[in-house]
Design a protein around this motif. Structure first.
Motif, PDB file in Angstrom:
ATOM      1  N   VAL A 181       0.670  -1.109  -0.066  1.00 22.64           N
ATOM      2  CA  VAL A 181       0.036  -0.006   0.112  1.00 22.64           C
ATOM      3  C   VAL A 181       0.809   1.297   0.195  1.00 22.64           C
ATOM      4  CG1 VAL A 181      -1.514   1.154   1.315  1.00 22.64           C
ATOM      5  CG2 VAL A 181      -1.970  -1.047   1.124  1.00 22.64           C
ATOM      6  N   ARG A 182       2.016   1.347   0.649  1.00 22.67           N
ATOM      7  CA  ARG A 182       2.843   2.448   0.835  1.00 22.67           C
ATOM      8  C   ARG A 182       3.221   2.842  -0.611  1.00 22.67           C
ATOM      9  NH1 ARG A 182       5.859   5.041   4.610  1.00 22.67           N
ATOM     10  NH2 ARG A 182       7.694   6.187   3.774  1.00 22.67           N
ATOM     11  N   ASN A 183       3.632   1.681  -1.533  1.00 20.02           N
ATOM     12  CA  ASN A 183       4.198   2.091  -2.741  1.00 20.02           C
ATOM     13  C   ASN A 183       3.067   2.352  -3.737  1.00 20.02           C
ATOM     14  OD1 ASN A 183       6.686   1.458  -1.985  1.00 20.02           O
ATOM     15  ND2 ASN A 183       6.979  -0.620  -2.977  1.00 20.02           N
ATOM     16  N   THR A 184       1.817   1.728  -3.523  1.00 19.15           N
ATOM     17  CA  THR A 184       0.815   2.226  -4.166  1.00 19.15           C
ATOM     18  C   THR A 184       0.442   3.567  -4.048  1.00 19.15           C
ATOM     19  OG1 THR A 184      -0.398   0.117  -4.175  1.00 19.15           O
ATOM     20  CG2 THR A 184      -1.942   1.794  -4.443  1.00 19.15           C
ATOM     21  N   VAL A 185       0.401   4.223  -3.116  1.00 12.39           N
ATOM     22  CA  VAL A 185       0.087   5.552  -2.766  1.00 12.39           C
ATOM     23  C   VAL A 185       1.161   6.352  -3.227  1.00 12.39           C
ATOM     24  CG1 VAL A 185      -0.303   7.542  -0.931  1.00 12.39           C
ATOM     25  CG2 VAL A 185      -1.308   5.111  -0.634  1.00 12.39           C
ATOM     26  N   ALA A 216       2.804  -6.015 -13.367  1.00 15.09           N
ATOM     27  CA  ALA A 216       3.761  -6.246 -12.322  1.00 15.09           C
ATOM     28  C   ALA A 216       3.075  -7.186 -11.102  1.00 15.09           C
ATOM     29  CB  ALA A 216       4.696  -5.325 -11.678  1.00 15.09           C
ATOM     30  N   GLY A 217       1.701  -6.629 -10.916  1.00 17.70           N
ATOM     31  CA  GLY A 217       1.129  -7.154  -9.566  1.00 17.70           C
ATOM     32  C   GLY A 217       1.322  -6.559  -8.241  1.00 17.70           C
ATOM     33  N   GLN A 218       2.172  -5.444  -8.340  1.00 20.39           N
ATOM     34  CA  GLN A 218       2.249  -4.177  -7.146  1.00 20.39           C
ATOM     35  C   GLN A 218       2.869  -3.408  -7.826  1.00 20.39           C
ATOM     36  OE1 GLN A 218       4.803  -6.000  -4.161  1.00 20.39           O
ATOM     37  NE2 GLN A 218       6.622  -6.044  -5.530  1.00 20.39           N
ATOM     38  N   ALA A 219       2.848  -2.108  -6.987  1.00 26.83           N
ATOM     39  CA  ALA A 219       3.223  -0.810  -7.343  1.00 26.83           C
ATOM     40  C   ALA A 219       4.795  -1.015  -6.963  1.00 26.83           C
ATOM     41  CB  ALA A 219       2.688   0.212  -6.743  1.00 26.83           C
ATOM     42  N   PRO A 220       5.621  -0.245  -8.089  1.00 25.02           N
ATOM     43  CA  PRO A 220       6.678   0.113  -8.002  1.00 25.02           C
ATOM     44  C   PRO A 220       7.352   0.926  -6.743  1.00 25.02           C
ATOM     45  CG  PRO A 220       6.393   1.549  -9.783  1.00 25.02           C
ATOM     46  CD  PRO A 220       5.037   0.702  -9.320  1.00 25.02           C
ATOM     47  N   ASP A 221       8.480   0.928  -6.205  1.00 24.25           N
ATOM     48  CA  ASP A 221       8.679   1.651  -4.970  1.00 24.25           C
ATOM     49  C   ASP A 221       9.504   3.118  -5.734  1.00 24.25           C
ATOM     50  OD1 ASP A 221       9.683   2.878  -2.788  1.00 24.25           O
ATOM     51  OD2 ASP A 221      11.222   1.462  -2.251  1.00 24.25           O
ATOM     52  N   VAL A 222       8.801   4.194  -5.859  1.00 25.53           N
ATOM     53  CA  VAL A 222       9.310   5.382  -6.537  1.00 25.53           C
ATOM     54  C   VAL A 222       9.461   6.397  -5.180  1.00 25.53           C
ATOM     55  CG1 VAL A 222       8.101   5.052  -8.493  1.00 25.53           C
ATOM     56  CG2 VAL A 222       6.920   6.075  -7.043  1.00 25.53           C
ATOM     57  N   PRO A 223      10.069   7.574  -5.405  1.00 16.13           N
ATOM     58  CA  PRO A 223      10.053   8.558  -4.416  1.00 16.13           C
ATOM     59  C   PRO A 223       8.789   9.351  -4.260  1.00 16.13           C
ATOM     60  CG  PRO A 223      12.034   8.787  -6.031  1.00 16.13           C
ATOM     61  CD  PRO A 223      10.952   7.879  -6.980  1.00 16.13           C
ATOM     62  N   LEU A 224       8.672   9.774  -3.056  1.00 16.18           N
ATOM     63  CA  LEU A 224       7.587  10.317  -2.636  1.00 16.18           C
ATOM     64  C   LEU A 224       7.427  11.844  -3.514  1.00 16.18           C
ATOM     65  CD1 LEU A 224       5.237  11.078  -0.564  1.00 16.18           C
ATOM     66  CD2 LEU A 224       6.906  12.249   0.793  1.00 16.18           C
TER      67      LEU A 224
END
Length: 342
Positions: A181-185, A216-224
């Protein structure tokens, strides 16, 4: 002047609505209605501004979000029920009317209030999603797709491909958002990109890719993106969405038939005569209303319409709060001078 924001709960026999509020309790009411997948805090720039101008500014968590009631059936998230939630909220505030402001899926809620319960509205303002008297649903939207950007063989539903993916693969769509969820947001809440003009929105790729985030099945980890979110906002979104999950938010896309039927019961065949403000997002490429025909039905069905283009992406209220607040204040000054405090 420091404006204090307070938390409130409205409970009825059918629903519980959490809301934030600030400003004098006896002042004229403005209700800010968030969309997918947001919270009442999405209006953090608007609430203190309009409280400071002399209004009672209120922002609810919609059903399925935050600490408002969460339901387990798709049909519980149809617009008809959400409109009733908002009427009950207004009743609890002790008011007959409010100015209603919506964004994203909050816009169809506000448009539906205006078309079904006009007696509860001074006027309405909506960000990004224009009015469709026949309902906000793919059958209504797809004929308005800009085929110079979305050629039919490649993008049958244009930028609305993602809405069809929910209907065909609801559990897969939901799982991708809930996987991290953190990466999704962080991935969703990004400012507008002027370089995207004339190019397909990422929402047009969802069915082709077999899912969100390129399948991909989940959000990537991108900067805020600090132009849209603060660290505090991120924490609140993540905490709330990890608690409630995405069943409720995503279920807004599972009620197109019900919502279209609801639209047939609107007052005056859905024509709006009250003052209406619509804010176009210049760099919102899913709800692209500046070049395409998407806003045409609204212009036909709103008799007293003002349009303003904001140089922002989809998350307009956070990205360009001064422009949004100025447009709303002008609407109030021009059309509702009697509501301003003496």
């Amino acid at each position: 002047m420091i404006v204090r924001m307070t938390e409130h709960i409205v409970k009825t026999d059918r629903h519980t609505t959490f809301h934030l509020a600030c400003g004098a309790e006896d002042a004229p009411v403005i209700v800010f209605v968030h969309g997918w997948p947001e919270l009442s805090i999405s209006w953090r720039h608007q609430l203190p501004c309009f409280a400071g101008l002399g209004f009672r500014a209120v922002a609810p968590d919609m059903r399925g979000y935050g600490t408002s009631s969460v339901y387990s059936r798709h049909e519980d998230y149809a617009l008809e029920h959400t409109v009733e939630d908002m009427v009950e909220l207004l009743d609890a505030l002790g008011r007959e009317k409010a100015l209603w402001v919506g964004h994203d899926w909050g816009s169809p809620v506000v448009w539906s209030l205006a078309s079904h319960r006009p007696e509860r509205c001074f006027g309405v303002a909506n960000l990004c999603v224009p009015y469709f008297a026949k309902g906000f649903a793919p059958d209504i939207l797809v004929p308005l797709v800009d085929r110079s950007v979305y050629p039919f063989p490649q993008y049958p539903a244009g930028q609305w491909e993602y809405q069809l993916f929910y209907e065909e693969n609801f559990d897969k769509a939901r799982a991708a958002f809930e996987a991290n969820v953190r990466n999704t947001v962080k991935a969703l809440f990004r400012k507008g990109n002027p370089g995207g003009k004339g190019k397909p929105s990422r929402t047009a790729q969802v069915r082709r890719d077999g899912g969100w985030f390129g399948g991909a099945g989940q959000a990537p980890d991108v900067p805020l993106d600090a132009d849209v979110l603060t660290d505090e906002d991120l924490h609140k979104y993540v905490a709330a969405l990890e608690r409630t999950g995405f069943f409720g938010p995503d279920s807004w896309y599972m009620n197109h038939g019900r919502n279209v039927e609801f639209a047939t019961r609107a007052v005056n065949s859905g024509a709006l005569s009250m003052p209406v403000l619509f804010l176009h997002g210049e760099y919102d490429y899913t709800c692209e209303t500046v070049v395409s025909r998407l806003a045409e039905p609204m212009r036909r069905d709103c008799r007293n319409l003002t349009e303003v283009t904001v140089p922002s992406g989809h998350w307009m209220a956070q990205e360009k709060p001064a422009a949004v607040n100025a447009a709303l204040a002008k609407l109030l000054a021009v059309h509702f001078p009697e509501l301003w405090p003496v």
